[in-house]
Design a protein around this motif. Structure first.
Motif, PDB file in Angstrom:
ATOM      1  N   ALA A 319      -3.804   6.599  -1.806  1.00  0.00           N
ATOM      2  CA  ALA A 319      -3.987   8.081  -2.468  1.00  0.00           C
ATOM      3  C   ALA A 319      -5.430   8.583  -1.906  1.00  0.00           C
ATOM      4  N   GLU A 320      -6.319   7.733  -1.318  1.00  0.00           N
ATOM      5  CA  GLU A 320      -7.764   7.884  -1.074  1.00  0.00           C
ATOM      6  C   GLU A 320      -7.377   8.882   0.461  1.00  0.00           C
ATOM      7  N   SER A 321      -8.220   9.935   0.522  1.00  0.00           N
ATOM      8  CA  SER A 321      -8.283  10.742   1.783  1.00  0.00           C
ATOM      9  C   SER A 321      -8.980   9.944   3.062  1.00  0.00           C
ATOM     10  N   GLY A 322      -8.393  10.153   4.044  1.00  0.00           N
ATOM     11  CA  GLY A 322      -8.830   9.744   5.232  1.00  0.00           C
ATOM     12  C   GLY A 322      -8.412   8.318   5.599  1.00  0.00           C
ATOM     13  N   THR A 323      -7.476   7.962   4.714  1.00  0.00           N
ATOM     14  CA  THR A 323      -7.066   6.540   5.000  1.00  0.00           C
ATOM     15  C   THR A 323      -5.982   6.448   5.993  1.00  0.00           C
ATOM     16  N   ASP A 324      -5.887   5.113   7.146  1.00  0.00           N
ATOM     17  CA  ASP A 324      -5.137   5.311   8.077  1.00  0.00           C
ATOM     18  C   ASP A 324      -3.916   4.139   7.736  1.00  0.00           C
ATOM     19  N   VAL A 325      -4.555   3.044   7.270  1.00  0.00           N
ATOM     20  CA  VAL A 325      -3.848   2.022   6.844  1.00  0.00           C
ATOM     21  C   VAL A 325      -3.968   1.651   5.297  1.00  0.00           C
ATOM     22  N   GLY A 326      -2.791   1.719   4.619  1.00  0.00           N
ATOM     23  CA  GLY A 326      -2.955   1.377   3.281  1.00  0.00           C
ATOM     24  C   GLY A 326      -2.274   0.018   2.957  1.00  0.00           C
ATOM     25  N   PRO A 327      -2.156  -0.337   1.758  1.00  0.00           N
ATOM     26  CA  PRO A 327      -1.692  -1.792   1.358  1.00  0.00           C
ATOM     27  C   PRO A 327      -0.316  -1.844   1.833  1.00  0.00           C
ATOM     28  N   VAL A 328       0.297  -3.166   1.954  1.00  0.00           N
ATOM     29  CA  VAL A 328       1.486  -3.433   2.045  1.00  0.00           C
ATOM     30  C   VAL A 328       2.200  -3.338   0.777  1.00  0.00           C
ATOM     31  N   VAL A 329       3.498  -3.514   0.703  1.00  0.00           N
ATOM     32  CA  VAL A 329       4.178  -3.114  -0.647  1.00  0.00           C
ATOM     33  C   VAL A 329       4.146  -4.266  -1.565  1.00  0.00           C
ATOM     34  N   SER A 330       4.010  -5.653  -1.280  1.00  0.00           N
ATOM     35  CA  SER A 330       3.807  -6.254  -2.447  1.00  0.00           C
ATOM     36  C   SER A 330       2.814  -7.493  -2.048  1.00  0.00           C
ATOM     37  N   CYS A 331       2.382  -8.517  -3.107  1.00  0.00           N
ATOM     38  CA  CYS A 331       1.748  -9.709  -2.815  1.00  0.00           C
ATOM     39  C   CYS A 331       2.681 -10.513  -2.021  1.00  0.00           C
ATOM     40  N   GLU A 350      -3.147 -15.495  21.498  1.00  0.00           N
ATOM     41  CA  GLU A 350      -4.658 -15.299  21.358  1.00  0.00           C
ATOM     42  C   GLU A 350      -4.772 -14.286  20.091  1.00  0.00           C
ATOM     43  N   LEU A 351      -5.391 -14.397  19.006  1.00  0.00           N
ATOM     44  CA  LEU A 351      -5.653 -13.567  17.996  1.00  0.00           C
ATOM     45  C   LEU A 351      -6.978 -12.871  18.520  1.00  0.00           C
ATOM     46  N   VAL A 352      -6.574 -11.609  19.268  1.00  0.00           N
ATOM     47  CA  VAL A 352      -7.779 -10.732  19.722  1.00  0.00           C
ATOM     48  C   VAL A 352      -8.377  -9.768  18.822  1.00  0.00           C
ATOM     49  N   LEU A 353      -7.639  -9.327  17.635  1.00  0.00           N
ATOM     50  CA  LEU A 353      -8.069  -8.777  16.363  1.00  0.00           C
ATOM     51  C   LEU A 353      -7.402  -9.260  15.207  1.00  0.00           C
ATOM     52  N   ASP A 354      -8.417  -9.862  14.353  1.00  0.00           N
ATOM     53  CA  ASP A 354      -7.819 -10.470  13.124  1.00  0.00           C
ATOM     54  C   ASP A 354      -8.015  -9.623  11.679  1.00  0.00           C
ATOM     55  N   GLY A 355      -6.963  -9.039  11.150  1.00  0.00           N
ATOM     56  CA  GLY A 355      -7.085  -7.924  10.287  1.00  0.00           C
ATOM     57  C   GLY A 355      -6.983  -8.662   8.736  1.00  0.00           C
ATOM     58  N   ASN A 367      -3.146  -5.177  -1.858  1.00  0.00           N
ATOM     59  CA  ASN A 367      -2.301  -6.131  -0.738  1.00  0.00           C
ATOM     60  C   ASN A 367      -2.728  -5.463   0.445  1.00  0.00           C
ATOM     61  N   PHE A 368      -3.926  -5.749   1.037  1.00  0.00           N
ATOM     62  CA  PHE A 368      -4.348  -5.269   2.236  1.00  0.00           C
ATOM     63  C   PHE A 368      -4.407  -6.308   3.488  1.00  0.00           C
ATOM     64  N   VAL A 369      -3.793  -5.859   4.623  1.00  0.00           N
ATOM     65  CA  VAL A 369      -4.308  -6.471   5.853  1.00  0.00           C
ATOM     66  C   VAL A 369      -4.420  -5.442   6.639  1.00  0.00           C
ATOM     67  N   GLY A 370      -5.395  -5.760   7.688  1.00  0.00           N
ATOM     68  CA  GLY A 370      -5.752  -4.537   8.494  1.00  0.00           C
ATOM     69  C   GLY A 370      -5.158  -4.804   9.917  1.00  0.00           C
ATOM     70  N   PRO A 371      -5.270  -3.684  10.918  1.00  0.00           N
ATOM     71  CA  PRO A 371      -4.816  -4.051  12.282  1.00  0.00           C
ATOM     72  C   PRO A 371      -4.908  -5.225  12.756  1.00  0.00           C
ATOM     73  N   THR A 372      -3.874  -5.936  13.349  1.00  0.00           N
ATOM     74  CA  THR A 372      -4.047  -7.226  14.032  1.00  0.00           C
ATOM     75  C   THR A 372      -3.208  -7.382  15.283  1.00  0.00           C
ATOM     76  N   GLY A 390       4.523  -5.740   9.123  1.00  0.00           N
ATOM     77  CA  GLY A 390       3.272  -5.694   8.889  1.00  0.00           C
ATOM     78  C   GLY A 390       2.378  -4.939  10.004  1.00  0.00           C
ATOM     79  N   PRO A 391       1.003  -4.582   9.770  1.00  0.00           N
ATOM     80  CA  PRO A 391       0.334  -4.156  11.003  1.00  0.00           C
ATOM     81  C   PRO A 391      -0.219  -5.052  12.106  1.00  0.00           C
ATOM     82  N   VAL A 392       0.870  -5.677  12.616  1.00  0.00           N
ATOM     83  CA  VAL A 392       0.499  -6.780  13.718  1.00  0.00           C
ATOM     84  C   VAL A 392       1.256  -6.413  14.755  1.00  0.00           C
ATOM     85  N   LEU A 393       0.670  -6.343  15.924  1.00  0.00           N
ATOM     86  CA  LEU A 393       1.096  -6.001  17.299  1.00  0.00           C
ATOM     87  C   LEU A 393       0.696  -7.264  18.120  1.00  0.00           C
TER      88      LEU A 393
END
Ligand code: NAD
Length: 503
Positions: A319-331, A350-355, A367-372, A390-393
């Protein structure tokens, strides 16, 4: 859990009435950014669920005979009401599901497009006619509604996916029982209320709530003729088998692992922007999210730029403006994603970006996890075999386009795929050789608009026909073929046997 009076309850919709369930089993609907309990959803009793089916069965008697123009006008009104209430619908959706407000509006909008299409039912539910198939004999087809149909929907698109289902089912003359995800049924209920306001008669649309018991009742109930399911492969396979066994028509849209191939001649800036949106947008909780990238040849050197771009995404409450990645749905979803990331590390990617564990000021309980991003991913690893949702590539490498195509075709899933290139010849080769039902050329999430159909394939789908567009008119109707002959008063009689006249 038993019911407490302070928290609002989600109602059932039976026979045109919003009904408070008499069940003793309730589940909290939780805001994934704050853990605030927004409402409680009932797990309907067998009596209530049977009443919903009975009301749909009764309503079918008259609804099936309602003129096509009347049906069409209800959906014209419905699309207007959805537009007028777009902001409210998006706010409900963001609160219960977590995605950003613009994403929530997109969720509603993609469903709205199906409603608009349903309003054109007069041009869609058309039979065929062949004149003089034998002397004085015509053959034509009627596309007749099936009866009571049912829909079972997942948590990730609580507006779009219910709208994939009941508008087209009802527009084709069926009545409907919907079972939304128990994780976020509130926006779906608001959409059901608006459908009633638009003029859907009592009993034509019913909504029940619950989990496995509700789904199994839908699969087994003898008065339900067709089931449309969207959700995980495990549950979809169960629904397909159980409902088919009970003699129903069934379509199941299921899990995915969508690959994007990057050729070195692709437009670099555009491609990287598209990739970050497609992999990390909606926190990766899209069945068409690009969750695997195959960098071909020199495109392998783009990885640092991709990581840099992913780091610029803003993680915050939806709900915050400017957000790109919100929380995942549940714990539970967060725990599952985190444990898959751990497995990726332990299996040698190789974990090159750990979110993991991002700090989100003001929303410390979300329930946040960032781009990974994982690099060096191999087909045997769990992070490649399982849908992470989830946001894992997962990034893989290939020397040639053909090697990348081979990798994708060896993966069981077939929901979506995309190629990024400036070469028309490469794009055409890809389009011809790739064994995936929805293909993007420089389009990362190629979800078809409703004049086409959603055409996921292989392990991502069971059943022949897609959930909207032309295919769903076939799904929700029975083709009846009529061969007809009329006699002139003075015609000399002969046997009504077309085979005799065929010469
Ligand atoms: P899910 O399979 O857990 O739930 C879907 C529905 O099945 C819900 O209504 C739920 O109540 C019910 N259900 C859950 N467990 C059940 C059980 N044991 N027995 C009977 N019914 C059960 O899916 P989800 O987590 O809500 O949604 C995410 C999944 O949906 C992902 O796999 C995603 O890829 C898939 N999905 C696919 C598409 C597509 O078009 N292919 C679109 C959206 C989501």
């Amino acid at each position: 859990m038993t019911q407490s009076s302070a928290i609002p309850t989600v109602k059932l919709l039976i026979g045109g009435e919003l009904v408070e369930s008499s069940t003793s089993e309730w589940r909290d609907i939780v805001n994934p950014a704050t853990q605030e309990v927004l409402a409680r959803v009932p797990f309907a009793t067998q009596t209530e669920m049977n009443a919903a089916v009975a009301s749909a069965k009764e309503a079918f008697k008259t609804w099936r005979k309602t003129p096509i123009g009347t049906r069409s006008r209800i959906f014209l009104k419905y699309q207007q009401l959805i537009r007028e209430n777009m902001k409210e619908l998006a706010a409900i959706l963001t609160a219960e599901q977590g995605k950003t407000l613009p994403d929530a509006e997109g969720d509603v909008f993609r469903g709205l497009e199906v409603v608009e299409h349903a309003a054109g039912i007069g041009n869609l539910q058309l039979g065929e006619l062949a004149n003089n198939v034998a002397t004085g004999v015509d053959t034509y087809t009627l596309l007749q509604p099936l009866g009571v149909c049912a829909g079972i929907t997942p948590f990730n698109f609580p507006a779009m996916i219910p709208l994939w289902m009941f508008p087209m089912a009802i527009a084709t003359g069926n009545t409907f029982v919907l079972k939304p995800s128990e994780q976020d049924p509130m926006v779906t209920m608001r959409l059901a209320e608006l459908a009633m306001e638009a003029g859907v008669p009592p009993g034509v649309l019913n909504v029940i709530h619950g989990g496995a018991d509700a789904v199994n009742l839908i699969c087994d109930h003898p008065d339900i003729k067709a089931v449309s399911f969207v959700g995980s492969t495990k549950v979809g396979t169960h629904v397909y088998n159980r409902a088919s066994q009970a003699g129903k028509r069934v379509q199941c849209m299921m899990g995915a692992k969508n690959h994007g191939i990057i050729l070195p001649d692709a437009h670099k800036e555009q491609t990287l922007n598209n990739l970050t949106g497609a992999a990390f947008g909606a926190a990766g909780q899209r069945c068409m999210a690009l969750s695997v990238l195959i960098l071909v040849g020199e495109a392998q050197s783009w990885l640092p730029d991709l990581i840099a771009k992913a780091k610029t995404l803003k993680i915050n409450a939806g709900a915050e403006s400017g957000t790109d990645v919100g929380p995942v749905v549940s714990c539970a979803a967060l725990d599952r994603i985190s444990s898959l990331i751990e497995r990726g590390v332990s299996e040698g990617a190789e974990l090159v970006l750990d979110g993991r564990n991002p700090q989100v000021a003001g929303f410390e309980n979300g329930n946040f996890v960032g781009p990974t991003i994982f690099s060096g991913v191999k087909p045997e690893m769990s992070i490649y075999r399982e849908e992470i949702f989830g946001p894992v590539l997962c990034v893989m490498q290939a020397d040639t386009l053909d090697e990348a195509i081979e990798l994708i075709n060896a993966n069981p899933n077939g929901n979506g795929t995309a190629l990024f290139t400036r070469s028309g010849a490469a794009a055409r080769h890809f389009q011809e050789e790739i064994d995936v039902g929805q293909v993007g050329i420089n389009v990362p999430i190629p979800v078809p608009v409703p004049m086409f159909s959603f055409t996921g394939s292989r392990a991502s789908k069971l059943g022949d026909l897609g959930p909207y567009g032309k295919q769903v008119v076939q799904f929700y109707t029975q083709t009846k073929t009529v061969t007809q002959r009329w006699f002139d008063e003075n015609e000399v009689g002969g046997p009504v046997n077309t085979t005799i006249n065929l010469k």
